[in-house]
Design a protein around this motif. Structure first.
Motif, PDB file in Angstrom:
ATOM      1  N   ASP A   1       0.868  -1.305  -0.023  1.00 52.70           N
ATOM      2  CA  ASP A   1       0.102  -0.035  -0.051  1.00 52.70           C
ATOM      3  C   ASP A   1       0.780   1.039  -0.102  1.00 52.70           C
ATOM      4  OD1 ASP A   1      -2.555  -1.072  -0.201  1.00 52.70           O
ATOM      5  OD2 ASP A   1      -2.912  -1.416   2.117  1.00 52.70           O
ATOM      6  N   GLU A   2       2.241   1.113   0.090  1.00 50.83           N
ATOM      7  CA  GLU A   2       2.855   2.514   0.075  1.00 50.83           C
ATOM      8  C   GLU A   2       2.579   3.360  -1.173  1.00 50.83           C
ATOM      9  OE1 GLU A   2       7.020   1.780   0.987  1.00 50.83           O
ATOM     10  OE2 GLU A   2       6.520   0.388   2.318  1.00 50.83           O
ATOM     11  N   GLU A   3       2.676   2.843  -2.190  1.00 46.60           N
ATOM     12  CA  GLU A   3       2.435   3.566  -3.608  1.00 46.60           C
ATOM     13  C   GLU A   3       1.055   4.229  -3.285  1.00 46.60           C
ATOM     14  OE1 GLU A   3       3.250   5.604  -6.544  1.00 46.60           O
ATOM     15  OE2 GLU A   3       4.569   4.551  -5.524  1.00 46.60           O
ATOM     16  N   LYS A   4      -0.013   3.562  -2.828  1.00 48.75           N
ATOM     17  CA  LYS A   4      -1.314   3.965  -2.995  1.00 48.75           C
ATOM     18  C   LYS A   4      -1.382   5.103  -1.737  1.00 48.75           C
ATOM     19  CE  LYS A   4      -5.893   2.102  -2.465  1.00 48.75           C
ATOM     20  NZ  LYS A   4      -6.575   0.226  -2.057  1.00 48.75           N
ATOM     21  N   LEU A   5      -0.641   5.079  -0.651  1.00 51.03           N
ATOM     22  CA  LEU A   5      -0.673   6.083   0.307  1.00 51.03           C
ATOM     23  C   LEU A   5       0.151   7.363  -0.525  1.00 51.03           C
ATOM     24  CD1 LEU A   5       0.265   4.044   3.582  1.00 51.03           C
ATOM     25  CD2 LEU A   5      -1.966   5.116   2.785  1.00 51.03           C
ATOM     26  N   LYS A   6       0.876   7.117  -1.095  1.00 52.94           N
ATOM     27  CA  LYS A   6       1.651   8.089  -1.570  1.00 52.94           C
ATOM     28  C   LYS A   6       0.666   8.886  -2.791  1.00 52.94           C
ATOM     29  CE  LYS A   6       6.351   6.497  -1.457  1.00 52.94           C
ATOM     30  NZ  LYS A   6       7.414   5.935  -2.279  1.00 52.94           N
ATOM     31  N   MET A   7      -0.061   8.149  -3.426  1.00 52.88           N
ATOM     32  CA  MET A   7      -0.952   8.692  -4.423  1.00 52.88           C
ATOM     33  C   MET A   7      -2.151   9.456  -3.692  1.00 52.88           C
ATOM     34  SD  MET A   7      -3.226   6.768  -7.218  1.00 52.88           S
ATOM     35  CE  MET A   7      -4.351   6.275  -5.992  1.00 52.88           C
ATOM     36  N   LEU A   8      -2.584   8.808  -2.452  1.00 52.78           N
ATOM     37  CA  LEU A   8      -3.743   9.495  -1.729  1.00 52.78           C
ATOM     38  C   LEU A   8      -3.035  10.690  -1.002  1.00 52.78           C
ATOM     39  CD1 LEU A   8      -5.190   6.570  -0.298  1.00 52.78           C
ATOM     40  CD2 LEU A   8      -6.444   8.004  -1.915  1.00 52.78           C
ATOM     41  N   ASP A   9      -1.848  10.776  -0.691  1.00 52.78           N
ATOM     42  CA  ASP A   9      -1.288  12.013  -0.269  1.00 52.78           C
ATOM     43  C   ASP A   9      -1.289  13.302  -1.201  1.00 52.78           C
ATOM     44  OD1 ASP A   9      -0.216  13.524   2.003  1.00 52.78           O
ATOM     45  OD2 ASP A   9       1.625  13.371   1.167  1.00 52.78           O
TER      46      ASP A   9
END
Length: 94
Positions: free
Chosen positions: A62-70
């Protein structure tokens, strides 16, 4: 703090794996499917779900997903700020 969370998830994964390895040999389907065996199968599936969730966190899927959401959150904040600035500018003219 991130490494502490990873350590906890690693420990939870090991505990759940140990529980599955203890439970699997005790579930016998030789007598047919009854409530006890059904509960055992459901319990093992639930433990595997827990293992999968912890591995998902440990592998950082989920790290990439969290970056995108940020990035989305920051863009929305900028839009909100621009709207707020426009409203206050119009209000000061009155």
């Amino acid at each position: 703090m991130g490494s502490l969370k990873k350590w906890k998830h690693g420990l939870y994964t090991l505990i759940a794996l140990a529980m599955v390895f203890v439970a699997l040999p005790r579930i016998s389907l030789a007598g047919g499917l009854n409530w006890v065996n059904g509960f055992g199968i459901f319990w093992v599936l639930f433990a595997l779900l827990i293992i999968g969730a912890n591995l998902h966190f440990l592998l950082g899927v989920d790290e990439e997903k969290l970056k995108m959401l940020d990035r989305v959150r920051r863009a929305k904040m900028q839009q909100w700020q621009m709207k707020w600035d426009n409203k206050t500018d119009k209000g000061s003219m009155l």
